[in-house]
Design a protein around this motif. Structure first.
Motif, PDB file in Angstrom:
ATOM      1  N   SER A 252       0.829  -1.211   0.000  1.00 12.25           N
ATOM      2  CA  SER A 252       0.000   0.000   0.000  1.00 12.25           C
ATOM      3  C   SER A 252       0.858   1.254   0.000  1.00 12.25           C
ATOM      4  O   SER A 252       2.028   1.228   0.386  1.00 12.25           O
ATOM      5  N   LYS A 253       0.235   2.353  -0.389  1.00 21.08           N
ATOM      6  CA  LYS A 253       0.957   3.620  -0.451  1.00 21.08           C
ATOM      7  C   LYS A 253       0.966   4.329   0.910  1.00 21.08           C
ATOM      8  O   LYS A 253       1.936   4.974   1.282  1.00 21.08           O
ATOM      9  N   PHE A 254      -0.142   4.200   1.659  1.00 20.46           N
ATOM     10  CA  PHE A 254      -0.257   4.881   2.943  1.00 20.46           C
ATOM     11  C   PHE A 254      -0.651   3.896   4.042  1.00 20.46           C
ATOM     12  O   PHE A 254      -1.382   2.930   3.796  1.00 20.46           O
ATOM     13  N   ILE A 255      -0.162   4.174   5.247  1.00 20.55           N
ATOM     14  CA  ILE A 255      -0.579   3.442   6.441  1.00 20.55           C
ATOM     15  C   ILE A 255      -1.431   4.381   7.289  1.00 20.55           C
ATOM     16  O   ILE A 255      -1.077   5.551   7.492  1.00 20.55           O
ATOM     17  N   LEU A 256      -2.561   3.884   7.779  1.00 19.47           N
ATOM     18  CA  LEU A 256      -3.499   4.691   8.555  1.00 19.47           C
ATOM     19  C   LEU A 256      -3.249   4.503  10.050  1.00 19.47           C
ATOM     20  O   LEU A 256      -3.164   3.373  10.532  1.00 19.47           O
ATOM     21  N   ALA A 257      -3.156   5.628  10.780  1.00 23.35           N
ATOM     22  CA  ALA A 257      -3.000   5.557  12.236  1.00 23.35           C
ATOM     23  C   ALA A 257      -3.722   6.730  12.892  1.00 23.35           C
ATOM     24  O   ALA A 257      -3.118   7.543  13.596  1.00 23.35           O
ATOM     25  N   PRO A 258      -5.051   6.843  12.686  1.00 20.01           N
ATOM     26  CA  PRO A 258      -5.785   7.965  13.274  1.00 20.01           C
ATOM     27  C   PRO A 258      -6.054   7.765  14.764  1.00 20.01           C
ATOM     28  O   PRO A 258      -6.128   6.629  15.244  1.00 20.01           O
ATOM     29  N   LEU A 259      -6.196   8.871  15.477  1.00 27.18           N
ATOM     30  CA  LEU A 259      -6.588   8.866  16.884  1.00 27.18           C
ATOM     31  C   LEU A 259      -7.574  10.011  17.113  1.00 27.18           C
ATOM     32  O   LEU A 259      -7.393  11.096  16.561  1.00 27.18           O
TER      33      LEU A 259
ATOM     34  N   PHE B 149      -7.043   9.281  26.849  1.00 27.61           N
ATOM     35  CA  PHE B 149      -6.408   7.987  26.626  1.00 27.61           C
ATOM     36  C   PHE B 149      -5.476   8.045  25.418  1.00 27.61           C
ATOM     37  O   PHE B 149      -4.348   7.543  25.460  1.00 27.61           O
ATOM     38  N   ASN B 150      -5.919   8.688  24.346  1.00 23.02           N
ATOM     39  CA  ASN B 150      -5.095   8.774  23.137  1.00 23.02           C
ATOM     40  C   ASN B 150      -3.944   9.759  23.281  1.00 23.02           C
ATOM     41  O   ASN B 150      -2.901   9.594  22.647  1.00 23.02           O
ATOM     42  N   HIS B 151      -4.124  10.792  24.088  1.00 21.29           N
ATOM     43  CA  HIS B 151      -2.992  11.688  24.356  1.00 21.29           C
ATOM     44  C   HIS B 151      -1.872  10.924  25.067  1.00 21.29           C
ATOM     45  O   HIS B 151      -0.699  11.281  24.942  1.00 21.29           O
TER      46      HIS B 151
ATOM     47  N   LEU C 246      -2.575  15.391  16.460  1.00 21.46           N
ATOM     48  CA  LEU C 246      -2.516  15.388  17.921  1.00 21.46           C
ATOM     49  C   LEU C 246      -1.063  15.490  18.353  1.00 21.46           C
ATOM     50  O   LEU C 246      -0.157  15.094  17.612  1.00 21.46           O
ATOM     51  N   ASP C 247      -0.838  15.947  19.584  1.00 22.07           N
ATOM     52  CA  ASP C 247       0.536  16.012  20.080  1.00 22.07           C
ATOM     53  C   ASP C 247       1.142  14.623  20.242  1.00 22.07           C
ATOM     54  O   ASP C 247       2.357  14.485  20.372  1.00 22.07           O
ATOM     55  N   THR C 248       0.305  13.582  20.227  1.00 27.20           N
ATOM     56  CA  THR C 248       0.823  12.201  20.224  1.00 27.20           C
ATOM     57  C   THR C 248       1.792  12.006  19.065  1.00 27.20           C
ATOM     58  O   THR C 248       2.783  11.284  19.182  1.00 27.20           O
ATOM     59  N   TYR C 249       1.506  12.667  17.950  1.00 25.44           N
ATOM     60  CA  TYR C 249       2.344  12.562  16.753  1.00 25.44           C
ATOM     61  C   TYR C 249       3.089  13.871  16.495  1.00 25.44           C
ATOM     62  O   TYR C 249       3.239  14.296  15.341  1.00 25.44           O
ATOM     63  N   ALA C 250       3.563  14.485  17.544  1.00 24.98           N
ATOM     64  CA  ALA C 250       4.240  15.780  17.395  1.00 24.98           C
ATOM     65  C   ALA C 250       5.475  15.686  16.511  1.00 24.98           C
ATOM     66  O   ALA C 250       5.883  16.677  15.900  1.00 24.98           O
TER      67      ALA C 250
ATOM     68  N   LEU D  63      -8.466  16.850  12.832  1.00 20.78           N
ATOM     69  CA  LEU D  63      -9.504  16.115  13.549  1.00 20.78           C
ATOM     70  C   LEU D  63     -10.883  16.482  13.015  1.00 20.78           C
ATOM     71  O   LEU D  63     -11.193  17.659  12.821  1.00 20.78           O
ATOM     72  N   ASN D  64     -11.698  15.459  12.768  1.00 21.09           N
ATOM     73  CA  ASN D  64     -13.110  15.652  12.418  1.00 21.09           C
ATOM     74  C   ASN D  64     -13.312  16.582  11.227  1.00 21.09           C
ATOM     75  O   ASN D  64     -14.222  17.425  11.225  1.00 21.09           O
TER      76      ASN D  64
END
Length: 330
Positions: A236-243, A248-250, A272-276, A286-287
Motif C-alpha cells: 500500500s501507499k499509505f498506512i493509517l493511524a488515526p486517533l 487515553f489517546n494523548h 494530535l501532540d501524540t504525533y508531534a 480532527l473531524n
C-alpha cells in the motif's frame, strides 16, 4: 586458570540480578519489558518469568509493568522482607476513564485506588512511554522516581531496506479493535470514513465494520509481527493511524508511526501532540470533511519522498538502546 578468567568469573557472579515480569505476552509485555530486558543479558543477570508471575529467588530487582490492584500490598510485604527493588512500567493510562469504543475490560476505578494507596511505596522507579502518562503518574508517585522512556524499535527486528511505494492510491490499517467498536467508528472520524469509501484498503487483523477491505491479513505473533507487517504494508501507499482527541489517546505513543517509518511507507496520523514528531503534510485534521482529507492525501502524494525522509530521520533517533536501560539500574 588465568587471573583474567578468575576476574571474569568474579564479575559474572556479582552482576545485579534482574527478574523481568511482563503482565502479558502480547505486544505491550514484549515491547516494554521483555525486549529491553533481553538487551541487558551481557550487562546483568536477567531472568524472565511467565506473565504476571512473581518468583523471588534472590533477585535485586523486579522489572514489571502496569501493576495495580490486589497484588500490590502482598508485593510490598515481599519487598520489605527481601530488600528487593521494583521498576514498574506504564505505557497506557489504565487508571482513568477509557473511550466508550475501547472494549478492554480495565477496572480503572480499582486501579486508581490501589495505585493511589500503594504505588509510591512499592515502586523504586516508575517508567512510562509519554509525558502525558508521566504527568498523570505524579498523582501517585514522587516525581523523582518517574522516568520517561519513549517506545523504540529493535534494530535487529525492524531494519528493512527501502522499497518504492506503489503508484496506486491504497491504504493499509493494522490497528486493534480497541480503536473502534461495532457501533462507533472510534478513532476514525466520520469524514475520514466517508473519504475512504471506494478506496483500496488492506487490513491486518480484524477489519473495522465501516471499512471494506480488498485484502485481509490474519493476526500474527508479536515476534513475527515486524516481517509480516512489512510484507503486508509494502503493498500500500499509505498506512493509517488515526486517533481521536481524548485523554487515553494523548497518553498513547507514536509506535505505529515508527513502524511505518521502518517499512518506508507514509503514515497518515491525526493532528494530535501524540504525533508531534510527524511531518505537517502527513497530519489529518480532527473531524474534518471528506474533501479536506482528499486534499491532505493528494498533498502528501506530492511530497511523499520528503515525508518518507522525515520519518526515517525520526526513526533513526528512536532505535532501542540498551544504555537507556542500563542507566535505570545504576
Amino acid at each position: 586458570m588465568s587471573s583474567a578468567v578468575n576476574n571474569s568469573l568474579f564479575i559474572s557472579k556479582n552482576k545485579l540480578k534482574i527478574n523481568a515480569v511482563p503482565m502479558d505476552n502480547g505486544a505491550c509485555g514484549r515491547l516494554r519489558v521483555l525486549y529491553p530486558a533481553m538487551s541487558l543479558f551481557n550487562s546483568y543477570k536477567v531472568t524472565i518469568s511467565p506473565a504476571g508471575t512473581y518468583n523471588f529467588f534472590g533477585q535485586d530487582w523486579i522489572w514489571t509493568q502496569r501493576l495495580a490492584g490486589e497484588a500490590m500490598p502482598q508485593l510490598i510485604e515481599r519487598k520489605k522482607q527481601l530488600g528487593i527493588k521494583f521498576i514498574i512500567d506504564y505505557d497506557d493510562c489504565v487508571w482513568k476513564e477509557l473511550p466508550s469504543y475501547n472494549y478492554c475490560n480495565v477496572h480503572v476505578k480499582e486501579n486508581y485506588e490501589s495505585m493511589k494507596k500503594y504505588l509510591n511505596e512499592l515502586a523504586d522507579i516508575v517508567t512510562c512511554s509519554t509525558s502525558y502518562i508521566a504527568d498523570s503518574l505524579k498523582e501517585f508517585v514522587d516525581e523523582s522516581k518517574i522516568r520517561i522512556i519513549p517506545n523504540a524499535l529493535d534494530y535487529n527486528r525492524w531494519r528493512f531496506d527501502r522499497y518504492p511505494a506503489p503508484k496506486q492510491l491504497s491504504f493499509f490499517y493494522a490497528g486493534s479493535p480497541t480503536h473502534y467498536s461495532a457501533n462507533d467508528t472510534g478513532d476514525f472520524s466520520k469524514g475520514l470514513v466517508q473519504y475512504l469509501q471506494g478506496k483500496r484498503i488492506e487490513v491486518q487483523g480484524i477489519c473495522p465494520p465501516f471499512l471494506k477491505a480488498q485484502r485481509l491479513y490474519s493476526w500474527v505473533d508479536i515476534d513475527d509481527y515486524p516481517i509480516y507487517f512489512a510484507s503486508n504494508a509494502l503493498q500500500s501507499k499509505f498506512i493509517l493511524a488515526p486517533l481521536q482527541d481524548n485523554f487515553f489517546n494523548h497518553c498513547k505513543s507514536d509506535l505505529k508511526y515508527l513502524e511505518s517509518a521502518a517499512v518506508g511507507r507514509v503514515c497518515l496520523v491525526s493532528d494530535l501532540d501524540t504525533y508531534a514528531c510527524s511531518h505537517p503534510y502527513q497530519r489529518l485534521p480532527l473531524n474534518a470533511t471528506a474533501s479536506t482529507y482528499k486534499f491532505i492525501v493528494e498533498r502528501a502524494i506530492e511530497h511523499y519522498d520528503e515525508i518518507i525522509q522525515h520519518q526515517y530521520d525520526v526513526l533513526n533517533s528512536r532505535w532501542m538502546n540498551k544504555n537507556t536501560y542500563v542507566e535505570l539500574f545504576k
